[in-house]
Design a protein around this motif. Structure first.
Motif, short mmCIF file in Angstrom:
data_model
loop_
_atom_site.label_atom_id
_atom_site.label_comp_id
_atom_site.label_asym_id
_atom_site.label_seq_id
_atom_site.Cartn_x
_atom_site.Cartn_y
_atom_site.Cartn_z
N ASP A 108 -1.71 37.27 -40.36
CA ASP A 108 -0.17 38.23 -40.69
C ASP A 108 0.70 38.77 -41.01
OD1 ASP A 108 -3.30 39.50 -40.66
OD2 ASP A 108 -3.06 40.24 -38.68
N GLY A 109 1.77 37.24 -40.75
CA GLY A 109 3.37 37.71 -40.55
C GLY A 109 3.55 37.67 -39.15
N SER A 110 3.52 37.77 -38.20
CA SER A 110 3.46 37.70 -37.01
C SER A 110 4.19 36.15 -36.59
CB SER A 110 3.04 38.64 -36.04
OG SER A 110 3.66 38.80 -34.77
N LEU A 111 5.50 35.88 -36.41
CA LEU A 111 5.62 34.44 -36.36
C LEU A 111 6.06 34.08 -35.04
CD1 LEU A 111 6.61 32.87 -40.02
CD2 LEU A 111 4.27 32.63 -38.44
N SER A 112 6.26 35.16 -34.46
CA SER A 112 6.96 35.42 -33.42
C SER A 112 6.19 35.41 -32.13
CB SER A 112 8.25 36.73 -32.66
OG SER A 112 7.24 37.70 -32.97
N HIS A 113 5.34 35.50 -32.28
CA HIS A 113 3.59 35.05 -31.21
C HIS A 113 4.22 33.45 -30.76
CE1 HIS A 113 0.76 35.95 -28.10
NE2 HIS A 113 -0.07 34.83 -29.27
N ARG A 114 3.79 33.22 -29.73
CA ARG A 114 3.50 32.08 -29.16
C ARG A 114 2.24 31.95 -27.69
NH1 ARG A 114 6.52 31.68 -32.78
NH2 ARG A 114 8.75 30.21 -32.97
N ILE A 115 1.83 30.54 -28.28
CA ILE A 115 0.38 30.75 -27.54
C ILE A 115 0.68 30.11 -25.70
CG2 ILE A 115 -1.34 29.50 -26.77
CD1 ILE A 115 -1.47 28.68 -29.92
N GLN A 116 2.09 29.18 -25.46
CA GLN A 116 2.49 28.65 -24.32
C GLN A 116 1.09 28.19 -23.07
OE1 GLN A 116 5.17 31.85 -22.93
NE2 GLN A 116 6.67 31.16 -24.58
N LEU A 117 0.55 27.73 -23.82
CA LEU A 117 -0.57 27.55 -23.08
C LEU A 117 -0.54 26.80 -21.83
CD1 LEU A 117 -4.12 27.88 -22.96
CD2 LEU A 117 -4.29 25.68 -23.51
N GLU A 118 -1.09 27.19 -20.53
CA GLU A 118 -0.66 26.51 -19.43
C GLU A 118 -2.02 25.86 -19.24
OE1 GLU A 118 -0.18 29.50 -16.47
OE2 GLU A 118 1.49 30.57 -17.99
N GLY A 119 -1.46 24.76 -18.19
CA GLY A 119 -3.08 24.69 -17.30
C GLY A 119 -2.83 22.56 -17.38
N PRO A 120 -3.42 21.80 -17.74
CA PRO A 120 -3.29 20.24 -17.92
C PRO A 120 -2.92 20.12 -18.53
CG PRO A 120 -6.00 20.52 -18.03
CD PRO A 120 -5.23 21.94 -16.78
N GLN A 121 -2.60 18.54 -19.17
CA GLN A 121 -2.14 18.02 -20.83
C GLN A 121 -3.46 17.53 -21.04
OE1 GLN A 121 0.60 19.06 -22.04
NE2 GLN A 121 0.77 17.98 -23.12
N ASP A 122 -4.20 17.96 -22.07
CA ASP A 122 -5.63 17.43 -22.66
C ASP A 122 -5.26 18.18 -23.92
OD1 ASP A 122 -5.71 20.52 -22.60
OD2 ASP A 122 -7.13 21.04 -21.50
N GLU A 123 -6.34 18.02 -24.57
CA GLU A 123 -6.55 17.79 -26.38
C GLU A 123 -6.18 19.33 -26.83
OE1 GLU A 123 -9.34 16.88 -24.10
OE2 GLU A 123 -9.01 14.29 -25.49
N PHE A 124 -6.47 20.30 -26.02
CA PHE A 124 -6.55 21.81 -26.48
C PHE A 124 -4.65 22.50 -25.88
CE2 PHE A 124 -11.26 22.60 -25.86
CZ PHE A 124 -11.21 23.29 -26.48
N ARG A 125 -3.77 21.61 -25.06
CA ARG A 125 -2.81 21.78 -24.23
C ARG A 125 -1.45 20.99 -25.48
NH1 ARG A 125 0.14 22.47 -19.83
NH2 ARG A 125 2.20 22.19 -20.62
N GLU A 126 -2.25 20.21 -26.36
CA GLU A 126 -1.60 19.63 -27.08
C GLU A 126 -2.04 20.03 -28.27
OE1 GLU A 126 -3.24 15.90 -27.13
OE2 GLU A 126 -2.58 14.69 -25.50
N LEU A 127 -3.15 20.20 -28.65
CA LEU A 127 -3.03 21.41 -29.74
C LEU A 127 -2.74 22.76 -29.61
CD1 LEU A 127 -4.63 22.00 -32.73
CD2 LEU A 127 -6.31 22.87 -31.16
N ALA A 128 -2.04 23.75 -28.59
CA ALA A 128 -1.55 25.15 -28.85
C ALA A 128 0.12 24.46 -29.02
CB ALA A 128 -2.21 25.04 -27.22
N ASP A 129 0.30 23.20 -27.96
CA ASP A 129 1.75 22.77 -28.31
C ASP A 129 2.29 22.71 -29.20
OD1 ASP A 129 2.10 23.30 -25.56
OD2 ASP A 129 2.01 21.01 -24.73
N ALA A 130 1.20 21.92 -30.06
CA ALA A 130 1.73 21.11 -31.73
C ALA A 130 1.82 23.24 -32.19
CB ALA A 130 0.47 21.05 -31.98
#
Length: 368
Positions: A108-130
Motif C-alpha cells: 500500500d506504499g508504507s515502507l517505514s513499518h518494520r516487523i521487528q520479530l522477537e524470539g529465538p533465531q529460527d526460520e521465521f526470525r530469519e525471514l522477518a529480519d531479511a
C-alpha cells in the motif's frame, strides 16, 4: 487481496496434528492389544471346562472390556488433537501473520513499518529480519529516487525558465541585439542537453545495459588526461600520471567517462593557481585501483560523504562555466557499482580530495 476459497494453512496444520495423534494413539492401542493377547487363552467360554474357567477371562471378554475404552481414548485424542493443534498452529503461524501484515502495508506504499520479530533465531526470525532489511533498502531507494526526481526537475526547469525569459524579452524588445540573444539561448540549450545526457547515462549505468570487454585502466587514464588537458592548462593546473598496467573487464566508454569526470572535478575544484592533480593506477590482490588526487580547499568528512549524491556541487549549488550539472561523482559512483566496484572519497589533510575507484581485476588466464 481476497483469499482463494479452501482450507487455511492453520486448519490444515490442525488436521495434520490431530491425524498424526490419532494414528499414534491407534498404533499404541494396537500394540497394547497384541501384548495382552499373549496372556489370554483363545478358547470361547462355552467350550471351556471347569478347570479352564478358573484361569480368568478369555479374549472375547477382553475385547468387550477393551474396545469401548479404546474408542473413548481415540475420541479423546481426536478432540485433544484438534484443540491442541489449532492452538499450536496459531502460535506457530503468528510470526507469518505479522510478516503478511507488513507485506500488505508495503504494497500500500508504507515502507517505514518494520516487523521487528522477537524470539529465538529460527526460520521465521530469519525471514522477518531479511524482510526488514529489504524494507529498509527499499525505503532508502525510494527516498533517493524522490530526491533525485525533485532535483532533476529543478535543474531542468532552470534552463527552461531562462529560455522563456529571454524569449519574452526579445518579443517585447524588437530592437534588442539578436546576436547576444542567440548566444545566450545556445548556452542555455547546451546546458540542458548536457544535463539530459548525464541523466540518460546515469540511467544506463544503473540498469547495467552495456557490453563488457577487456580494458586497461592505465590507458584509459592517459586518454582521459589528454581530453581534459586544455582545461587544466587554462586553469593553471598540472596533471601528473603514473602507475602500472591495470587490466579489468568493463565498458571502455563508461570507464573513460568515469575517469574524465574524476579529472574534470579535480581540475575545477582546485587551487586558483598552481594546483596539481595526480592520477595513479595500481594492481592489488583481486582488484585494480584508479586514484585521482588533487589539491584544493580543505573538506570536512561530512561534506565529502554527500559528494556522490546527485546535483551536489561542493559546498554549494553554484553555476559557472565549468561547474557541470552536479552529476559528476554520482555518475562515477554509478559506473563503479555497475562494474562491481567501489568508490572511496577521502579528504586530504593539506586540502583537496583523494578519490579511489576499486574494480575487480581480470584473472591472469583471461587477460589480453
Amino acid at each position: 487481496m481476497d483469499r482463494v476459497p479452501g482450507l487455511s494453512v492453520r486448519l490444515r496444520l490442525t488436521l495434520s496434528y490431530a491425524g498424526f495423534l490419532m494414528l499414534a494413539g491407534a498404533l499404541l492401542l494396537a500394540v497394547v492389544w497384541v501384548f495382552l493377547l499373549r496372556y489370554v487363552p483363545d478358547v470361547p467360554a462355552a467350550e471351556r471346562g471347569p478347570a479352564l474357567r478358573l484361569m480368568g477371562p478369555t479374549r472375547e471378554d477382553l475385547l468387550r472390556a477393551f474396545a469401548p475404552r479404546a474408542a473413548e481414548m481415540l475420541v479423546f485424542l481426536l478432540v485433544f488433537g484438534l484443540l491442541g493443534g489449532w492452538i499450536l498452529a496459531g502460535r506457530m503461524l503468528a510470526p507469518l501473520a505479522r510478516i503478511t501484515d507488513a507485506t500488505r502495508m508495503a504494497a500500500d506504499g508504507s515502507l517505514s513499518h518494520r516487523i521487528q520479530l522477537e524470539g529465538p533465531q529460527d526460520e521465521f526470525r530469519e525471514l522477518a529480519d531479511a524482510f526488514d532489511r529489504m524494507l529498509a533498502r527499499l525505503e532508502a531507494h525510494v527516498a533517493e529516487q524522490q530526491r533525485f526526481a525533485a532535483n532533476a526537475s529543478h535543474e531542468l526547469r532552470t534552463p527552461l525558465a531562462i529560455t522563456k525569459t529571454l524569449l519574452d524579452v526579445a518579443r517585447n524588445d524588437l530592437d534588442r541585439d539578436t546576436g547576444k540573444l542567440v548566444d545566450r539561448l545556445h548556452a542555455v540549450n547546451a546546458r540542458a542537453i548536457h544535463l539530459t545526457e548525464a541523466l540518460l547515462l546515469l540511467s544506463r549505468t544503473d540498469q547495467r545495459s552495456f557490453a563488457r570487454e577487456h580494458v586497461d585502466l592505465s590507458l584509459i587514464a592517459e586518454e582521459a588526461t589528454e581530453t581534459v588537458l586544455p582545461l587544466a592548462e587554462q586553469r593553471g593546473v598540472t596533471i601528473e600520471t603514473s602507475g602500472d598496467i591495470a587490466p579489468a573487464i568493463g565498458s571502455h566508454a563508461l570507464l573513460l567517462q568515469m575517469t574524465t569526470n574524476l579529472l574534470h572535478n579535480a581540475i575545477v575544484h582546485n587551487l586558483p593557481d598552481g594546483g596539481t592533480v595526480q592520477v595513479n593506477t595500481a594492481v592489488r590482490p583481486g582488484s585494480v585501483v584508479l586514484t585521482v588526487e588533487n589539491t584544493g580547499d580543505r573538506l570536512t568528512p561530512q561534506l565529502v560523504s554527500t559528494l556522490t549524491e546527485p546535483f551536489q556541487r561542493g559546498t554549494e549549488r553554484i553555476h559557472s562555466d565549468h561547474a557541470g550539472v552536479g552529476l559528476g561523482l554520482a555518475i562515477v559512483n554509478s559506473i563503479a557499482q555497475a562494474h562491481d566496484g567501489t568508490l572511496t572519497l577521502t579528504p586530504r589533510a593539506a586540502g583537496g580530495l583523494c578519490v579511489a575507484v576499486h574494480l575487480p581485476a581480470t584473472p591472469p588466464h583471461t587477460a589480453t
